[in-house]
Design a protein around this motif. Structure first.
Motif, PDB file in Angstrom:
ATOM      1  N   ASN A  39       0.840  -1.200   0.000  1.00 16.51           N
ATOM      2  CA  ASN A  39       0.000   0.000   0.000  1.00 16.51           C
ATOM      3  C   ASN A  39       0.875   1.249   0.000  1.00 16.51           C
ATOM      4  OD1 ASN A  39      -2.502  -1.368   0.053  1.00 16.51           O
ATOM      5  ND2 ASN A  39      -2.278  -1.681   2.256  1.00 16.51           N
ATOM      6  N   GLU A  40       1.959   1.204   0.761  1.00 17.88           N
ATOM      7  CA  GLU A  40       2.894   2.316   0.802  1.00 17.88           C
ATOM      8  C   GLU A  40       3.611   2.470  -0.540  1.00 17.88           C
ATOM      9  OE1 GLU A  40       6.836   3.440   3.334  1.00 17.88           O
ATOM     10  OE2 GLU A  40       5.197   2.482   4.420  1.00 17.88           O
ATOM     11  N   GLU A  43       1.336   4.366  -2.802  1.00 19.81           N
ATOM     12  CA  GLU A  43       1.302   5.770  -2.420  1.00 19.81           C
ATOM     13  C   GLU A  43       2.569   6.504  -2.842  1.00 19.81           C
ATOM     14  OE1 GLU A  43       0.484   6.008   1.754  1.00 19.81           O
ATOM     15  OE2 GLU A  43      -1.410   4.947   1.543  1.00 19.81           O
ATOM     16  N   GLN A  46       4.202   8.491  -7.861  1.00 21.12           N
ATOM     17  CA  GLN A  46       3.528   9.727  -8.247  1.00 21.12           C
ATOM     18  C   GLN A  46       3.502   9.836  -9.756  1.00 21.12           C
ATOM     19  OE1 GLN A  46       2.143  11.862  -6.018  1.00 21.12           O
ATOM     20  NE2 GLN A  46       2.717  10.385  -4.459  1.00 21.12           N
TER      21      GLN A  46
END
Length: 52
Positions: A39-40, A43, A46
């Motif tokens: 999940n990190e 995130e 970008q």
């Protein structure tokens, strides 16, 4: 770490560099095993360029 590298299509070295520069958090499990939270990883990615 290997799964994260495969997931992103990069090498283990890239994942280690992302941990070293603070883009990802590495979680040590045992003496040698380092884990990252997928999940990190999502995130940390970008968008950039044309459609971003």
């Amino acid at each position: 770490m290997q799964e994260a590298a495969e997931y992103l299509g990069v090498t283990d070295r890239t994942i280690r560099q992302m941990i070293a520069d603070g883009r990802l958090t590495g979680y040590r499990s045992g003496k040698r095993l380092v884990r990252v939270d997928l999940n990190e990883v999502d995130e940390a990615m970008q968008p950039f360029g044309g459609a971003a």
